[in-house]
Design a protein around this motif. Structure first.
Motif, mmCIF file in Angstrom:
data_model
loop_
_atom_site.group_PDB
_atom_site.id
_atom_site.type_symbol
_atom_site.label_atom_id
_atom_site.label_comp_id
_atom_site.label_asym_id
_atom_site.label_seq_id
_atom_site.Cartn_x
_atom_site.Cartn_y
_atom_site.Cartn_z
ATOM 1 N N GLU A 180 0.843 -1.194 0.000
ATOM 2 C CA GLU A 180 0.000 0.000 0.000
ATOM 3 C C GLU A 180 0.876 1.242 0.000
ATOM 4 O O GLU A 180 1.912 1.290 0.663
ATOM 5 C CB GLU A 180 -0.909 0.019 1.235
ATOM 6 C CG GLU A 180 -1.892 -1.136 1.295
ATOM 7 C CD GLU A 180 -2.821 -1.034 2.500
ATOM 8 O OE1 GLU A 180 -2.735 -0.020 3.228
ATOM 9 O OE2 GLU A 180 -3.630 -1.959 2.702
ATOM 10 N N GLN A 187 -5.618 -1.532 -6.650
ATOM 11 C CA GLN A 187 -6.796 -0.910 -6.045
ATOM 12 C C GLN A 187 -6.529 0.579 -5.806
ATOM 13 O O GLN A 187 -5.439 0.957 -5.355
ATOM 14 C CB GLN A 187 -7.127 -1.602 -4.733
ATOM 15 C CG GLN A 187 -8.470 -1.240 -4.125
ATOM 16 C CD GLN A 187 -8.785 -2.103 -2.910
ATOM 17 O OE1 GLN A 187 -8.353 -1.792 -1.793
ATOM 18 N NE2 GLN A 187 -9.524 -3.185 -3.120
ATOM 19 N N TYR A 188 -7.551 1.396 -6.083
ATOM 20 C CA TYR A 188 -7.459 2.842 -5.891
ATOM 21 C C TYR A 188 -8.541 3.284 -4.916
ATOM 22 O O TYR A 188 -9.723 2.982 -5.102
ATOM 23 C CB TYR A 188 -7.629 3.567 -7.227
ATOM 24 C CG TYR A 188 -7.560 5.069 -7.107
ATOM 25 C CD1 TYR A 188 -6.393 5.685 -6.663
ATOM 26 C CD2 TYR A 188 -8.650 5.870 -7.437
ATOM 27 C CE1 TYR A 188 -6.316 7.070 -6.552
ATOM 28 C CE2 TYR A 188 -8.575 7.250 -7.329
ATOM 29 C CZ TYR A 188 -7.409 7.846 -6.878
ATOM 30 O OH TYR A 188 -7.337 9.212 -6.760
ATOM 31 N N ARG A 189 -8.133 4.003 -3.859
ATOM 32 C CA ARG A 189 -9.059 4.438 -2.819
ATOM 33 C C ARG A 189 -9.147 5.957 -2.713
ATOM 34 O O ARG A 189 -9.604 6.487 -1.699
ATOM 35 C CB ARG A 189 -8.625 3.862 -1.462
ATOM 36 C CG ARG A 189 -8.588 2.345 -1.414
ATOM 37 C CD ARG A 189 -8.143 1.842 -0.047
ATOM 38 N NE ARG A 189 -6.831 2.364 0.295
ATOM 39 C CZ ARG A 189 -5.679 1.840 -0.117
ATOM 40 N NH1 ARG A 189 -5.691 0.760 -0.898
ATOM 41 N NH2 ARG A 189 -4.528 2.389 0.232
ATOM 42 N N GLY A 190 -8.722 6.671 -3.766
ATOM 43 C CA GLY A 190 -8.697 8.120 -3.719
ATOM 44 C C GLY A 190 -9.998 8.807 -4.073
ATOM 45 O O GLY A 190 -10.109 10.033 -3.945
ATOM 46 N N THR A 234 -11.234 -1.597 -7.895
ATOM 47 C CA THR A 234 -10.273 -2.693 -7.960
ATOM 48 C C THR A 234 -10.235 -3.243 -9.377
ATOM 49 O O THR A 234 -11.278 -3.554 -9.958
ATOM 50 C CB THR A 234 -10.644 -3.821 -6.987
ATOM 51 O OG1 THR A 234 -10.838 -3.282 -5.671
ATOM 52 C CG2 THR A 234 -9.558 -4.872 -6.931
ATOM 53 N N SER A 292 0.075 5.671 -0.494
ATOM 54 C CA SER A 292 -0.850 6.759 -0.797
ATOM 55 C C SER A 292 -2.269 6.206 -0.923
ATOM 56 O O SER A 292 -2.750 5.525 -0.030
ATOM 57 C CB SER A 292 -0.402 7.485 -2.068
ATOM 58 O OG SER A 292 -1.218 8.606 -2.327
ATOM 59 N N ASP A 293 -2.942 6.468 -2.043
ATOM 60 C CA ASP A 293 -4.300 5.987 -2.264
ATOM 61 C C ASP A 293 -4.345 4.667 -3.043
ATOM 62 O O ASP A 293 -5.422 4.239 -3.472
ATOM 63 C CB ASP A 293 -5.117 7.035 -3.020
ATOM 64 C CG ASP A 293 -5.331 8.302 -2.210
ATOM 65 O OD1 ASP A 293 -5.483 8.185 -0.986
ATOM 66 O OD2 ASP A 293 -5.315 9.399 -2.797
ATOM 67 N N TRP A 294 -3.205 4.023 -3.233
ATOM 68 C CA TRP A 294 -3.112 2.839 -4.065
ATOM 69 C C TRP A 294 -2.685 1.622 -3.266
ATOM 70 O O TRP A 294 -2.045 1.737 -2.222
ATOM 71 C CB TRP A 294 -2.095 3.062 -5.197
ATOM 72 C CG TRP A 294 -2.459 4.138 -6.156
ATOM 73 C CD1 TRP A 294 -2.214 5.484 -6.017
ATOM 74 C CD2 TRP A 294 -3.132 3.986 -7.403
ATOM 75 N NE1 TRP A 294 -2.698 6.166 -7.097
ATOM 76 C CE2 TRP A 294 -3.266 5.279 -7.970
ATOM 77 C CE3 TRP A 294 -3.644 2.886 -8.091
ATOM 78 C CZ2 TRP A 294 -3.890 5.489 -9.192
ATOM 79 C CZ3 TRP A 294 -4.252 3.086 -9.321
ATOM 80 C CH2 TRP A 294 -4.372 4.373 -9.856
#
Length: 401
Positions: free
Chosen positions: A59, A106-109, A116, A61-63
């Motif tokens: 993991e 996966q991007y959580r930004g 995903t 940052s946002d990735w």
């Protein structure tokens, strides 16, 4: 041994300094013995298999990037794996395998959302329509893109598009037991809490391209609703319940013109360490098409309609399953973290023509200590007018990190 170049790229990325901020190893090892005694001409099957999943989740940052390999080795192969040609024995669907199990980014930004992309595990709600078939040594994964949204008020939305299903048959899968099934599958669910439970609406569009896999007849469109909730009925007792309905019809190149229905009603009562459950599940048959019934080919099928796995494909006349269960759990017994025991009874019948298929007793006891879990499990199916008497027994030891 064939190793995906995509996996090698993923491992290279995991080793970059930018991703070394938070690197979590993934290890899941499982040793299992399974015995199958099935009435008829087949010999008794004995399978001792070892499954190992290993990888890492990084993991930054946002990735995040996750890469995982999976391997299954038969240590005693006195069984038909579905691919090894040992047809004198009943099938134990755990073939030898080494493959890329998951590789996802996966991007959580995004606000309140997660996206995903890649080969991933998808379990939707109770896994009745889409799941990873986690009981099998080689799990089912999906090449897909998935977006999940959730806000503070409890609204959730989940939309996934999968162009390939990676099956339990592994890297050597072929013919009707293929390694991968291509298609254009869409899974969509929306849910929101209500005063009586969480209400969900769902749509599953299953497109099976390969003619070798049940022809094209497993391609279907399914739309439905589900209500699930729980509430305290006394200071020491809690009631849980679930209701579900779905309608299914042909889709894509399915040659059958059919419509079938699904119903579920179940309730459970938990009081301290004890649990009781009662339920009814119905996968209907089309009244006008004699060879069609409600199917769930992408489900975690072992969870439903008995652990003997006699109804992985819904019979042409559909199925009605009445079931009851009892369970008890002990905390910190004998120096362990927990011991849980479960007993389940099923009575199976057809949706039409009033056929009694058979009855089944299932039992399981599992003990957990730290990262270790030991399980003993039994399934006993007594046939009446469907399949044959079958006894299955498992001993399993698992360690996960």
């Amino acid at each position: 041994m064939r190793i995906s170049s995509t996996f090698i790229l993923g491992i290279a990325l995991l080793g970059t300094p930018a991703m070394a901020q938070d690197l979590k190893p993934i290890v899941d090892a499982r040793l299992r013995y399974e015995r199958v005694d099935q009435e008829g001409p087949l010999d008794e099957a004995s399978a001792l298999t070892f499954r190992l999943r290993a990888g890492a989740d990084a993991e930054w940052s946002d990735w995040s990037l996750l890469a995982e390999m999976e391997g299954t080795a038969p240590l005693a192969e006195r069984y038909d794996s579905g691919l090894n040609g040992k047809v004198r024995y009943p099938i134990v669907a755990d073939p030898e395998n080494v493959e890329l199990n998951r590789l996802q980014i996966q991007y959580r930004g995004l606000p309140k959302a997660v996206v995903t992309l890649g080969r991933q595990r998808i379990n939707i709600e109770d896994q009745r329509f889409v799941g990873n078939s986690g009981w099998r040594q080689n799990e089912q994964t999906f090449d897909a893109i998935r977006a999940e949204y959730g806000d503070a008020k409890g609204l959730k939305a989940d939309l996934a598009y999968s162009w390939s299903v990676r099956t339990i048959w592994g890297i050597d899968g072929r013919d009707a037991r293929q390694q991968a099934i291509g298609g254009n599958n869409v899974f969509a669910t929306v849910s929101h809490p209500t005063p009586v439970g969480t209400l969900s609406g769902f749509a599953f569009l299953v497109d099976q391209d390969e003619a070798a896999v049940q022809g094209f007849r497993l391609s279907s469109q399914t739309y439905g609703v589900r209500l699930a909730g729980n509430r305290s009925v006394s200071p020491k007792a809690k009631l849980s319940y679930a209701l579900s309905y779905a309608a299914q019809s042909d889709w894509h190149r399915n040659p059958n013109d059919y419509r079938a229905h699904y119903w579920l009603a179940e309730a459970g009562l938990e009081f301290g360490p004890a649990k009781l459950g009662l339920g009814h599940e119905r996968l209907g048959a089309d009244e006008g098409a004699p060879l069609t019934s409600f199917q769930t080919p992408l489900a975690t099928l072992h969870k439903f309609q008995g652990w003997a796995d006699k109804f992985l494909i819904t019979p042409p006349n559909g199925i009605r399953d009445w079931y009851g269960s009892a369970g008890y759990g002990w905390k910190k017994p004998l120096g362990l973290d927990a011991i849980n025991a479960t007993l389940v009874y099923h009575r199976f019948g057809s949706d039409r023509l009033a056929i009694h298929y058979g009855n089944e007793w299932d039992a399981m006891i599992a003990a957990r200590k730290g990262r270790w879990t030991a399980t003993a499990k039994l399934a006993s199916y007594n046939a009446d007018q469907f399949a044959t008497d079958t006894r299955k027994f498992w001993l399993q030891l698992e360690w996960a990190y």
